[in-house]
Design a protein around this motif. Structure first.
Motif, PDB file in Angstrom:
ATOM      1  N   MET A   1       0.831  -1.198   0.000  1.00 45.19           N
ATOM      2  CA  MET A   1       0.000   0.000   0.000  1.00 45.19           C
ATOM      3  C   MET A   1       0.867   1.251   0.000  1.00 45.19           C
ATOM      4  O   MET A   1       0.581   2.230  -0.681  1.00 45.19           O
ATOM      5  CB  MET A   1      -0.917  -0.002   1.233  1.00 45.19           C
ATOM      6  N   ILE A   2       1.954   1.207   0.809  1.00 47.72           N
ATOM      7  CA  ILE A   2       2.824   2.385   0.875  1.00 47.72           C
ATOM      8  C   ILE A   2       3.483   2.618  -0.478  1.00 47.72           C
ATOM      9  O   ILE A   2       3.596   3.728  -0.964  1.00 47.72           O
ATOM     10  CB  ILE A   2       3.890   2.196   1.974  1.00 47.72           C
ATOM     11  N   GLY A   3       3.940   1.499  -1.129  1.00 46.36           N
ATOM     12  CA  GLY A   3       4.563   1.635  -2.440  1.00 46.36           C
ATOM     13  C   GLY A   3       3.602   2.187  -3.472  1.00 46.36           C
ATOM     14  O   GLY A   3       3.963   3.000  -4.314  1.00 46.36           O
ATOM     15  N   GLU A   4       2.312   1.742  -3.408  1.00 49.08           N
ATOM     16  CA  GLU A   4       1.330   2.234  -4.365  1.00 49.08           C
ATOM     17  C   GLU A   4       1.068   3.721  -4.166  1.00 49.08           C
ATOM     18  O   GLU A   4       0.931   4.474  -5.124  1.00 49.08           O
ATOM     19  CB  GLU A   4       0.031   1.440  -4.223  1.00 49.08           C
ATOM     20  N   SER A   5       0.996   4.183  -2.878  1.00 53.37           N
ATOM     21  CA  SER A   5       0.719   5.601  -2.624  1.00 53.37           C
ATOM     22  C   SER A   5       1.874   6.474  -3.088  1.00 53.37           C
ATOM     23  O   SER A   5       1.673   7.578  -3.579  1.00 53.37           O
ATOM     24  CB  SER A   5       0.452   5.834  -1.135  1.00 53.37           C
ATOM     25  N   VAL A   6       3.099   5.937  -2.924  1.00 54.00           N
ATOM     26  CA  VAL A   6       4.254   6.717  -3.376  1.00 54.00           C
ATOM     27  C   VAL A   6       4.249   6.819  -4.901  1.00 54.00           C
ATOM     28  O   VAL A   6       4.497   7.876  -5.480  1.00 54.00           O
ATOM     29  CB  VAL A   6       5.564   6.078  -2.868  1.00 54.00           C
ATOM     30  N   ASN A   7       3.973   5.685  -5.581  1.00 52.40           N
ATOM     31  CA  ASN A   7       3.987   5.687  -7.037  1.00 52.40           C
ATOM     32  C   ASN A   7       2.858   6.509  -7.632  1.00 52.40           C
ATOM     33  O   ASN A   7       2.957   6.982  -8.767  1.00 52.40           O
ATOM     34  CB  ASN A   7       3.908   4.249  -7.559  1.00 52.40           C
ATOM     35  N   SER A   8       1.761   6.677  -6.868  1.00 53.09           N
ATOM     36  CA  SER A   8       0.620   7.424  -7.390  1.00 53.09           C
ATOM     37  C   SER A   8       0.808   8.925  -7.320  1.00 53.09           C
ATOM     38  O   SER A   8       0.001   9.676  -7.845  1.00 53.09           O
ATOM     39  CB  SER A   8      -0.642   7.040  -6.606  1.00 53.09           C
ATOM     40  N   GLN A   9       1.885   9.427  -6.639  1.00 57.69           N
ATOM     41  CA  GLN A   9       2.122  10.864  -6.557  1.00 57.69           C
ATOM     42  C   GLN A   9       2.525  11.399  -7.926  1.00 57.69           C
ATOM     43  O   GLN A   9       3.235  10.742  -8.679  1.00 57.69           O
ATOM     44  CB  GLN A   9       3.225  11.163  -5.540  1.00 57.69           C
ATOM     45  N   PRO A  10       2.062  12.627  -8.261  1.00 58.05           N
ATOM     46  CA  PRO A  10       2.389  13.203  -9.586  1.00 58.05           C
ATOM     47  C   PRO A  10       3.875  13.504  -9.696  1.00 58.05           C
ATOM     48  O   PRO A  10       4.531  13.867  -8.724  1.00 58.05           O
ATOM     49  CB  PRO A  10       1.553  14.493  -9.616  1.00 58.05           C
ATOM     50  N   GLN A  11       4.417  13.318 -10.879  1.00 60.50           N
ATOM     51  CA  GLN A  11       5.816  13.624 -11.150  1.00 60.50           C
ATOM     52  C   GLN A  11       5.946  15.095 -11.527  1.00 60.50           C
ATOM     53  O   GLN A  11       5.417  15.536 -12.544  1.00 60.50           O
ATOM     54  CB  GLN A  11       6.328  12.725 -12.293  1.00 60.50           C
ATOM     55  N   LEU A  12       6.650  15.871 -10.675  1.00 59.52           N
ATOM     56  CA  LEU A  12       6.778  17.308 -10.893  1.00 59.52           C
ATOM     57  C   LEU A  12       8.047  17.593 -11.684  1.00 59.52           C
ATOM     58  O   LEU A  12       9.026  18.131 -11.175  1.00 59.52           O
ATOM     59  CB  LEU A  12       6.809  18.040  -9.549  1.00 59.52           C
ATOM     60  N   SER A  13       8.083  17.217 -12.922  1.00 59.63           N
ATOM     61  CA  SER A  13       9.224  17.480 -13.795  1.00 59.63           C
ATOM     62  C   SER A  13       8.862  18.594 -14.770  1.00 59.63           C
ATOM     63  O   SER A  13       7.701  18.734 -15.180  1.00 59.63           O
ATOM     64  CB  SER A  13       9.618  16.222 -14.559  1.00 59.63           C
ATOM     65  N   ARG A  14       9.874  19.372 -15.159  1.00 52.20           N
ATOM     66  CA  ARG A  14       9.636  20.515 -16.036  1.00 52.20           C
ATOM     67  C   ARG A  14       9.686  20.092 -17.495  1.00 52.20           C
ATOM     68  O   ARG A  14      10.630  19.438 -17.929  1.00 52.20           O
ATOM     69  CB  ARG A  14      10.685  21.594 -15.767  1.00 52.20           C
ATOM     70  N   GLU A  15       8.672  20.481 -18.234  1.00 51.36           N
ATOM     71  CA  GLU A  15       8.632  20.239 -19.666  1.00 51.36           C
ATOM     72  C   GLU A  15       9.094  21.509 -20.367  1.00 51.36           C
ATOM     73  O   GLU A  15       8.409  22.525 -20.357  1.00 51.36           O
ATOM     74  CB  GLU A  15       7.207  19.861 -20.101  1.00 51.36           C
ATOM     75  N   TRP A  16      10.283  21.470 -20.984  1.00 55.38           N
ATOM     76  CA  TRP A  16      10.874  22.672 -21.552  1.00 55.38           C
ATOM     77  C   TRP A  16      10.074  23.232 -22.719  1.00 55.38           C
ATOM     78  O   TRP A  16      10.113  24.446 -22.969  1.00 55.38           O
ATOM     79  CB  TRP A  16      12.306  22.384 -21.998  1.00 55.38           C
ATOM     80  N   PHE A  17       9.362  22.381 -23.447  1.00 56.29           N
ATOM     81  CA  PHE A  17       8.625  22.845 -24.611  1.00 56.29           C
ATOM     82  C   PHE A  17       7.140  23.049 -24.313  1.00 56.29           C
ATOM     83  O   PHE A  17       6.348  23.251 -25.231  1.00 56.29           O
ATOM     84  CB  PHE A  17       8.809  21.866 -25.780  1.00 56.29           C
ATOM     85  N   GLU A  18       6.798  22.967 -23.034  1.00 52.47           N
ATOM     86  CA  GLU A  18       5.426  23.314 -22.648  1.00 52.47           C
ATOM     87  C   GLU A  18       5.245  24.823 -22.802  1.00 52.47           C
ATOM     88  O   GLU A  18       6.184  25.603 -22.639  1.00 52.47           O
ATOM     89  CB  GLU A  18       5.192  22.874 -21.206  1.00 52.47           C
ATOM     90  N   ARG A  19       4.054  25.266 -23.123  1.00 52.70           N
ATOM     91  CA  ARG A  19       3.836  26.652 -23.535  1.00 52.70           C
ATOM     92  C   ARG A  19       4.303  27.657 -22.500  1.00 52.70           C
ATOM     93  O   ARG A  19       5.028  28.605 -22.805  1.00 52.70           O
ATOM     94  CB  ARG A  19       2.339  26.838 -23.829  1.00 52.70           C
ATOM     95  N   ARG A  20       3.898  27.481 -21.245  1.00 53.14           N
ATOM     96  CA  ARG A  20       4.262  28.444 -20.215  1.00 53.14           C
ATOM     97  C   ARG A  20       5.758  28.426 -19.927  1.00 53.14           C
ATOM     98  O   ARG A  20       6.373  29.477 -19.732  1.00 53.14           O
ATOM     99  CB  ARG A  20       3.468  28.167 -18.932  1.00 53.14           C
ATOM    100  N   ALA A  21       6.370  27.240 -19.907  1.00 56.33           N
ATOM    101  CA  ALA A  21       7.808  27.141 -19.673  1.00 56.33           C
ATOM    102  C   ALA A  21       8.587  27.787 -20.813  1.00 56.33           C
ATOM    103  O   ALA A  21       9.591  28.477 -20.592  1.00 56.33           O
ATOM    104  CB  ALA A  21       8.216  25.682 -19.507  1.00 56.33           C
ATOM    105  N   LEU A  22       8.120  27.563 -22.047  1.00 55.29           N
ATOM    106  CA  LEU A  22       8.796  28.173 -23.192  1.00 55.29           C
ATOM    107  C   LEU A  22       8.677  29.692 -23.169  1.00 55.29           C
ATOM    108  O   LEU A  22       9.650  30.411 -23.423  1.00 55.29           O
ATOM    109  CB  LEU A  22       8.194  27.610 -24.486  1.00 55.29           C
ATOM    110  N   PHE A  23       7.497  30.189 -22.813  1.00 57.13           N
ATOM    111  CA  PHE A  23       7.295  31.641 -22.722  1.00 57.13           C
ATOM    112  C   PHE A  23       8.175  32.245 -21.629  1.00 57.13           C
ATOM    113  O   PHE A  23       8.780  33.314 -21.827  1.00 57.13           O
ATOM    114  CB  PHE A  23       5.817  31.928 -22.424  1.00 57.13           C
ATOM    115  N   ASN A  24       8.274  31.558 -20.486  1.00 58.97           N
ATOM    116  CA  ASN A  24       9.108  32.037 -19.392  1.00 58.97           C
ATOM    117  C   ASN A  24      10.583  32.084 -19.803  1.00 58.97           C
ATOM    118  O   ASN A  24      11.299  33.051 -19.495  1.00 58.97           O
ATOM    119  CB  ASN A  24       8.928  31.132 -18.183  1.00 58.97           C
TER     120      ASN A  24
END
Length: 290
Positions: A1-24
């Motif tokens: 259960m602990i492993g599943e809860s950890v794996n279910s957390q969103p990955q906060l990685s930066r997408e360089w070609f995402e619109r807001r990141a590219l504009f920034n």
């Protein structure tokens, strides 16, 4: 259960070609480009001054008197002393008056009609042509007493005063109201609150404004042409014409003698360094403490 809860957390990685990141990224690059482009004139002026005037930097230049037409050597020690004396006179006049006016505008009666008029006048004076300060002092003082260091200091104080007032007022307004309320709750008088709480807390901001005003006054030349004029000797009395770095540069740069032109370059470098030191001090003092 602990492993599943950890794996279910969103990955906060930066997408360089995402619109807001590219504009920034693009806007950050544009800001850096604009900053570098804006620094080119400053760096080019400093480089030119170092190349042209750096060779004459030395004790003789800082202590000797200006040379005559065909003489060699010499310096501008009297101009350095005269500049410091007149800036000191201007500071002695503008700093106390400016801080007192800022206390009135920012603490005592910030919303009164008098405060609104005074604030408007101070903001207007920040764009006041410096030569008009010299003309005003000439008409009021120089006509009666002649060209003097005192008149030069008074002319510079007219230019320094609005900067000190507005910077000090803004610094006083930044003091949290809770600090003053706590002091009033402990039984302090208004005078005690201002002297013991408000002014010490706002001191870095006040000093920043003072140093910026001093740096601006040190480089002024137009007011001194109408008030202090120039002298080839060290100042011995406040009621006599006095040398200054800006007027020496103005005089020597138009002369047909190589020695005087070299001294004008060295005096320009010295004046820039003095102004730069004051600006750095203002930046360091105004830096928020963490």
């Amino acid at each position: 259960m602990i492993g599943e809860s950890v794996n279910s957390q969103p990955q906060l990685s930066r997408e360089w070609f995402e619109r807001r990141a590219l504009f920034n990224s693009v806007m950050t690059g544009l800001v850096w480009f604009a900053a570098l482009l804006g620094s080119v004139p400053l760096l080019s002026v400093i480089f030119m001054l170092v190349m042209e005037g750096g060779s004459r930097l030395g004790w003789e230049s800082f202590s000797a008197l200006p040379p005559a037409g065909f003489d060699q050597g010499g310096g501008f020690g009297n101009a350095i002393v005269g500049t410091l004396v007149m800036v000191a006179i201007a500071s002695a006049i503008s700093i106390p008056l400016g801080v007192l006016a800022a206390i009135f505008l920012g603490v005592l009666f910030p919303h009164s009609t008098t405060a609104k008029v005074a604030r408007f006048v101070a903001k207007t004076l920040t764009g006041f042509p410096s030569i008009l300060a010299g003309v005003f002092t000439y008409a009021v003082l120089v006509v009666a007493t002649g060209y003097t260091a005192l008149a030069g200091g008074i002319a510079l104080s007219v230019l320094m005063l609005p900067t000190v007032v507005l910077a000090a007022e803004e610094a006083l307004r930044q003091v949290p109201q809770k600090m003053s309320d706590a002091a009033y709750g402990m039984g302090c008088t208004r005078t005690q609150v201002i002297l013991k709480i408000v002014l010490p807390t706002a001191l870095p901001g006040v000093m920043t404004g003072v140093l910026l005003a001093v740096a601006g006054a040190a480089g002024e030349s137009a007011p001194l042409l109408f008030t202090a004029l120039f002298s080839n000797y060290y100042i011995s009395d406040l009621m006599e014409p006095t040398a200054s770095l800006s007027i020496l540069i103005y005089n020597f740069s138009a002369m047909p003698f190589e020695n005087q032109i070299e001294l004008a370059w060295t005096a320009s470098l010295t004046l820039v360094l003095i102004v730069l030191v004051f600006n750095i001090l203002a930046r360091m003092i105004g830096q928020p403490k963490i």
